[in-house]
Design a protein around this motif. Structure first.
Motif, PDB file in Angstrom:
ATOM      1  N   TYR A  33       0.830  -1.205   0.000  1.00 28.99           N
ATOM      2  CA  TYR A  33       0.000   0.000   0.000  1.00 28.99           C
ATOM      3  C   TYR A  33       0.864   1.254   0.000  1.00 28.99           C
ATOM      4  CZ  TYR A  33      -3.150   3.640   1.687  1.00 28.99           C
ATOM      5  OH  TYR A  33      -3.846   4.806   1.826  1.00 28.99           O
ATOM      6  N   HIS A  34       1.892   1.241   0.884  1.00 30.72           N
ATOM      7  CA  HIS A  34       2.735   2.432   0.980  1.00 30.72           C
ATOM      8  C   HIS A  34       3.559   2.669  -0.277  1.00 30.72           C
ATOM      9  CE1 HIS A  34       2.072   4.426   4.736  1.00 30.72           C
ATOM     10  NE2 HIS A  34       1.698   3.241   5.196  1.00 30.72           N
ATOM     11  N   SER A  35       3.965   1.567  -0.922  1.00 27.77           N
ATOM     12  CA  SER A  35       4.783   1.769  -2.123  1.00 27.77           C
ATOM     13  C   SER A  35       3.948   2.238  -3.312  1.00 27.77           C
ATOM     14  CB  SER A  35       5.555   0.496  -2.466  1.00 27.77           C
ATOM     15  OG  SER A  35       4.653  -0.565  -2.601  1.00 27.77           O
ATOM     16  N   SER A  36       2.635   1.962  -3.288  1.00 27.45           N
ATOM     17  CA  SER A  36       1.822   2.397  -4.438  1.00 27.45           C
ATOM     18  C   SER A  36       1.041   3.682  -4.147  1.00 27.45           C
ATOM     19  CB  SER A  36       0.858   1.283  -4.846  1.00 27.45           C
ATOM     20  OG  SER A  36      -0.041   1.024  -3.798  1.00 27.45           O
ATOM     21  N   LYS A  37       1.054   4.112  -2.875  1.00 31.59           N
ATOM     22  CA  LYS A  37       0.244   5.267  -2.456  1.00 31.59           C
ATOM     23  C   LYS A  37       0.563   6.531  -3.273  1.00 31.59           C
ATOM     24  CE  LYS A  37      -0.354   7.626   1.833  1.00 31.59           C
ATOM     25  NZ  LYS A  37       0.139   7.607   3.205  1.00 31.59           N
ATOM     26  N   GLY A  38       1.848   6.809  -3.437  1.00 32.21           N
ATOM     27  CA  GLY A  38       2.269   8.007  -4.158  1.00 32.21           C
ATOM     28  C   GLY A  38       1.751   8.026  -5.581  1.00 32.21           C
ATOM     29  N   ARG A  39       1.866   6.887  -6.229  1.00 27.74           N
ATOM     30  CA  ARG A  39       1.422   6.767  -7.619  1.00 27.74           C
ATOM     31  C   ARG A  39      -0.071   6.999  -7.750  1.00 27.74           C
ATOM     32  NH1 ARG A  39       4.568   4.196 -11.889  1.00 27.74           N
ATOM     33  NH2 ARG A  39       2.799   4.092 -13.304  1.00 27.74           N
ATOM     34  N   VAL A  40      -0.835   6.363  -6.836  1.00 24.97           N
ATOM     35  CA  VAL A  40      -2.296   6.476  -6.880  1.00 24.97           C
ATOM     36  C   VAL A  40      -2.706   7.933  -6.658  1.00 24.97           C
ATOM     37  CG1 VAL A  40      -4.453   5.754  -5.775  1.00 24.97           C
ATOM     38  CG2 VAL A  40      -2.627   4.102  -6.127  1.00 24.97           C
ATOM     39  N   GLN A  41      -2.083   8.566  -5.648  1.00 19.17           N
ATOM     40  CA  GLN A  41      -2.400   9.954  -5.318  1.00 19.17           C
ATOM     41  C   GLN A  41      -2.083  10.870  -6.504  1.00 19.17           C
ATOM     42  OE1 GLN A  41      -3.929  10.836  -2.431  1.00 19.17           O
ATOM     43  NE2 GLN A  41      -4.199  12.802  -3.444  1.00 19.17           N
ATOM     44  N   GLN A  42      -0.928  10.627  -7.116  1.00 18.64           N
ATOM     45  CA  GLN A  42      -0.518  11.457  -8.242  1.00 18.64           C
ATOM     46  C   GLN A  42      -1.494  11.317  -9.410  1.00 18.64           C
ATOM     47  OE1 GLN A  42       3.151  10.401 -10.074  1.00 18.64           O
ATOM     48  NE2 GLN A  42       3.345  12.360 -11.112  1.00 18.64           N
ATOM     49  N   TYR A  43      -1.943  10.097  -9.628  1.00 18.07           N
ATOM     50  CA  TYR A  43      -2.902   9.881 -10.709  1.00 18.07           C
ATOM     51  C   TYR A  43      -4.201  10.637 -10.423  1.00 18.07           C
ATOM     52  CZ  TYR A  43      -6.681   7.949 -13.329  1.00 18.07           C
ATOM     53  OH  TYR A  43      -7.805   7.848 -14.093  1.00 18.07           O
ATOM     54  N   GLN A  44      -4.659  10.553  -9.154  1.00 16.27           N
ATOM     55  CA  GLN A  44      -5.924  11.225  -8.813  1.00 16.27           C
ATOM     56  C   GLN A  44      -5.799  12.735  -8.962  1.00 16.27           C
ATOM     57  OE1 GLN A  44      -6.658   9.472  -5.004  1.00 16.27           O
ATOM     58  NE2 GLN A  44      -7.834   7.792  -5.867  1.00 16.27           N
ATOM     59  N   ASP A  45      -4.658  13.291  -8.498  1.00 19.27           N
ATOM     60  CA  ASP A  45      -4.437  14.737  -8.627  1.00 19.27           C
ATOM     61  C   ASP A  45      -4.432  15.142 -10.089  1.00 19.27           C
ATOM     62  OD1 ASP A  45      -4.235  14.847  -5.960  1.00 19.27           O
ATOM     63  OD2 ASP A  45      -2.066  15.117  -5.853  1.00 19.27           O
ATOM     64  N   ASN A  46      -3.740  14.351 -10.910  1.00 22.96           N
ATOM     65  CA  ASN A  46      -3.653  14.654 -12.327  1.00 22.96           C
ATOM     66  C   ASN A  46      -5.012  14.606 -13.013  1.00 22.96           C
ATOM     67  OD1 ASN A  46      -1.088  15.369 -12.711  1.00 22.96           O
ATOM     68  ND2 ASN A  46      -0.439  13.542 -13.804  1.00 22.96           N
ATOM     69  N   ALA A  47      -5.842  13.642 -12.593  1.00 25.59           N
ATOM     70  CA  ALA A  47      -7.173  13.513 -13.199  1.00 25.59           C
ATOM     71  C   ALA A  47      -7.990  14.772 -12.935  1.00 25.59           C
ATOM     72  CB  ALA A  47      -7.871  12.271 -12.658  1.00 25.59           C
ATOM     73  N   ILE A  48      -7.902  15.311 -11.690  1.00 26.46           N
ATOM     74  CA  ILE A  48      -8.642  16.532 -11.345  1.00 26.46           C
ATOM     75  C   ILE A  48      -8.086  17.712 -12.140  1.00 26.46           C
ATOM     76  CG2 ILE A  48      -9.067  18.195  -9.470  1.00 26.46           C
ATOM     77  CD1 ILE A  48     -10.671  15.921  -8.736  1.00 26.46           C
ATOM     78  N   LYS A  49      -6.749  17.807 -12.191  1.00 26.91           N
ATOM     79  CA  LYS A  49      -6.132  18.926 -12.913  1.00 26.91           C
ATOM     80  C   LYS A  49      -6.516  18.897 -14.387  1.00 26.91           C
ATOM     81  CE  LYS A  49      -2.191  19.657  -9.898  1.00 26.91           C
ATOM     82  NZ  LYS A  49      -0.780  19.442  -9.664  1.00 26.91           N
ATOM     83  N   LYS A  50      -6.531  17.701 -14.955  1.00 26.98           N
ATOM     84  CA  LYS A  50      -6.896  17.564 -16.365  1.00 26.98           C
ATOM     85  C   LYS A  50      -8.342  18.027 -16.581  1.00 26.98           C
ATOM     86  CE  LYS A  50      -7.124  14.116 -20.012  1.00 26.98           C
ATOM     87  NZ  LYS A  50      -7.118  12.697 -20.314  1.00 26.98           N
ATOM     88  N   ALA A  51      -9.238  17.600 -15.672  1.00 31.11           N
ATOM     89  CA  ALA A  51     -10.643  17.977 -15.797  1.00 31.11           C
ATOM     90  C   ALA A  51     -10.805  19.491 -15.705  1.00 31.11           C
ATOM     91  CB  ALA A  51     -11.458  17.287 -14.715  1.00 31.11           C
ATOM     92  N   ILE A  52     -10.027  20.126 -14.804  1.00 26.66           N
ATOM     93  CA  ILE A  52     -10.125  21.576 -14.637  1.00 26.66           C
ATOM     94  C   ILE A  52      -9.646  22.290 -15.908  1.00 26.66           C
ATOM     95  CG2 ILE A  52      -9.203  23.560 -13.357  1.00 26.66           C
ATOM     96  CD1 ILE A  52      -9.235  21.650 -10.869  1.00 26.66           C
ATOM     97  N   LEU A  53      -8.530  21.841 -16.466  1.00 29.22           N
ATOM     98  CA  LEU A  53      -8.032  22.452 -17.709  1.00 29.22           C
ATOM     99  C   LEU A  53      -9.063  22.291 -18.827  1.00 29.22           C
ATOM    100  CD1 LEU A  53      -4.305  21.303 -17.599  1.00 29.22           C
ATOM    101  CD2 LEU A  53      -5.109  23.665 -17.484  1.00 29.22           C
ATOM    102  N   LEU A  54      -9.652  21.092 -18.900  1.00 33.47           N
ATOM    103  CA  LEU A  54     -10.621  20.816 -19.970  1.00 33.47           C
ATOM    104  C   LEU A  54     -11.885  21.661 -19.843  1.00 33.47           C
ATOM    105  CD1 LEU A  54     -10.414  16.956 -20.479  1.00 33.47           C
ATOM    106  CD2 LEU A  54      -9.862  18.727 -22.152  1.00 33.47           C
ATOM    107  N   VAL A  55     -12.289  21.912 -18.593  1.00 32.31           N
ATOM    108  CA  VAL A  55     -13.530  22.663 -18.390  1.00 32.31           C
ATOM    109  C   VAL A  55     -13.374  24.125 -18.842  1.00 32.31           C
ATOM    110  CG1 VAL A  55     -13.427  23.579 -16.026  1.00 32.31           C
ATOM    111  CG2 VAL A  55     -15.512  22.508 -16.836  1.00 32.31           C
ATOM    112  N   PHE A  56     -12.110  24.570 -18.950  1.00 33.30           N
ATOM    113  CA  PHE A  56     -11.860  25.918 -19.489  1.00 33.30           C
ATOM    114  C   PHE A  56     -11.381  25.843 -20.940  1.00 33.30           C
ATOM    115  CE2 PHE A  56     -11.142  26.829 -14.893  1.00 33.30           C
ATOM    116  CZ  PHE A  56     -12.128  27.769 -14.753  1.00 33.30           C
ATOM    117  N   SER A  57     -11.455  24.677 -21.561  1.00 38.67           N
ATOM    118  CA  SER A  57     -10.961  24.443 -22.924  1.00 38.67           C
ATOM    119  C   SER A  57      -9.509  24.867 -23.084  1.00 38.67           C
ATOM    120  CB  SER A  57     -11.818  25.182 -23.960  1.00 38.67           C
ATOM    121  OG  SER A  57     -13.175  25.000 -23.705  1.00 38.67           O
ATOM    122  N   LEU A  58      -8.704  24.583 -22.054  1.00 34.30           N
ATOM    123  CA  LEU A  58      -7.272  24.922 -22.114  1.00 34.30           C
ATOM    124  C   LEU A  58      -6.481  23.698 -22.583  1.00 34.30           C
ATOM    125  CD1 LEU A  58      -7.064  26.918 -18.787  1.00 34.30           C
ATOM    126  CD2 LEU A  58      -6.654  27.849 -21.063  1.00 34.30           C
TER     127      LEU A  58
END
Lengths: 208, 199
Positions: free
Chosen positions: A34-59
């Motif tokens: 769990y600890h070794s994969s935690k960083g990766r999972v968190q990073q993916y989730q953060d990126n998914a939100i950031k991507k959605a935010i950029l897309l919602v402004f058509s950036l």
């Protein structure tokens, strides 16, 4: 009488000791994994939100981290977090994470308004648990794109969107096509947009 | 019994779904898309093989009184590892499967195979049995989802085969059709293979 010693494997203590050891081993392995994969999972989730935010402004989303740094400012108003997009020193709009109740579970969406909060810029769904193939079609582009540039305030009130059949043509400003066979999920999205917009705009403008 | 026979018996003759009526909940739930069925099937196959191997490895030391607790613990650990792996490395698939992966823990096939096979046989045979049972389960899921997806969406693995002329049967996407399809499959297979043998 001589007492014969029972082997440990047959004693009453053995199952307890065995269970304890096996639990410690497996929970230990899981904790490490769990600890070794935690960083990766968190990073993916953060990126998914950031991507959605950029897309919602058509950036652009070619370099999510870089583009996000460049265009998006995170701010807070009345303890409500929002994302402001700025391009060439001009504010494009403000985006908020909104929540509603779907047929089976919660729906989380992202909505961006123009800086004057008169129109919706774009709307997207981040998370939903609707029926795959039916209600889950609320994430399809044709459905969410219907809200692009729609007026959110009309006559000083939040627009009351109306659902119409999926094949209807010539829609009015307040009409939105529903997903066939998924009335409840379509309605849940409309309710989420109006209720959350009411709450957000009221807090931002102080009145409505 | 040779290795190929172990696989064949677990996959077809003693198929977990149509012969032992296990794993029905997930067979009903995930079969509206072939892709979901395939990933779920592979997840179960992987969990079955690994948990079978582990349970078999410690079978001579496991006290009878706590054996089911041990089996549950091992199955849960492997499934959580599969879930974490998907979340970290194939997040798109993980998102699509949602809670289904975690629910593999409660899939009766895993406990069934652990008790019926892994607890009595060697580790290598248990892996083969797990792969076989997982293959049989995946086969059933794909068979049902093929009919549900083609009639419900006109597509196979998301690729459209029946064009706009096809009136999509939305009932095929919803829960009731899963019951119909499963029942038809049971009836057909029992008629064709098992009842004949009895005569």
């Amino acid at each position: 009488m001589k007492h014969e010693k029972t082997p440990f494997k047959e004693s009453r203590l053995y199952p307890i000791v065995f269970m304890m050891i096996i639990t410690i081993i497996f929970v230990g392995i899981l904790a490490v994994f769990y600890h070794s994969s935690k960083g990766r999972v968190q990073q993916y989730q953060d990126n998914a939100i950031k991507k959605a935010i950029l897309l919602v402004f058509s950036l652009p989303i070619d370099h999510i981290e870089k583009d996000y740094e460049l265009y998006i400012r995170e701010s807070e108003v009345n303890k409500m977090k929002y994302y402001q997009a700025v391009k060439d020193s001009v504010v494009i709009g403000n985006a908020f994470i909104i929540q509603g109740k779907g047929l089976w579970g919660g729906i989380t969406g992202l909505i961006a308004y123009t800086p004057d909060y008169q129109n919706i810029l774009r709307f997207s769904i981040i998370n939903q648990n609707e029926t795959p193939g039916l209600g889950a079609r609320i994430t399809e582009k044709w459905f969410t794109d219907q809200f692009n540039s729609k007026k959110i305030i009309q006559n000083n009130q939040i627009s009351d969107f109306m659902m119409v059949a999926e094949n209807k043509e010539d829609l009015s400003e307040t009409e939105v096509k529903q997903v066939t066979g998924a009335t409840a999920s379509s309605k849940a999205v409309l309710d989420m947009i109006t209720k959350e917009s009411q709450r957000i705009i009221q807090q931002i403008k102080g009145e409505l | 019994m040779n290795k190929i026979d172990i696989f064949k018996e677990a996959a077809f003759k003693e198929n977990s779904v149509w012969r032992q009526v296990l794993g029905i909940c997930s067979a009903l739930a995930v079969t509206n898309f072939m892709m979901n069925s395939l990933v779920m099937g592979l997840g179960v196959m992987f969990a079955l093989a690994l948990s079978g191997f582990t349970i078999s490895l410690i079978r001579n030391h496991t006290p009878r009184s706590v054996r089911m607790m041990v089996q549950t613990l091992i199955i849960a650990s492997w499934v959580i590892m599969v879930d974490l792996f998907l979340k970290a490395f194939i997040p798109e698939v993980s998102k699509q499967l949602g809670p289904y992966v975690g629910l593999i823990i409660t899939n009766c096939i895993l406990m069934g195979r652990a008790e019926a096979f892994a607890a009595k046989n060697t580790p290598v045979d248990s892996i083969i049995d797990g792969l076989g049972a997982g293959f049989g389960y995946t086969f059933v899921l794909l068979l049902i989802s093929f009919f549900r997806e083609i009639f419900g969406f006109g597509s196979v693995f998301g690729i459209t085969f029946l064009g706009d002329w096809w009136p999509r049967w939305s009932i095929m996407v919803m829960a009731p059709s899963a019951f119909f399809m499963l029942a038809i499959l049971f009836w057909y297979i029992h008629q064709k293979y098992y009842l004949q043998v009895k005569k």
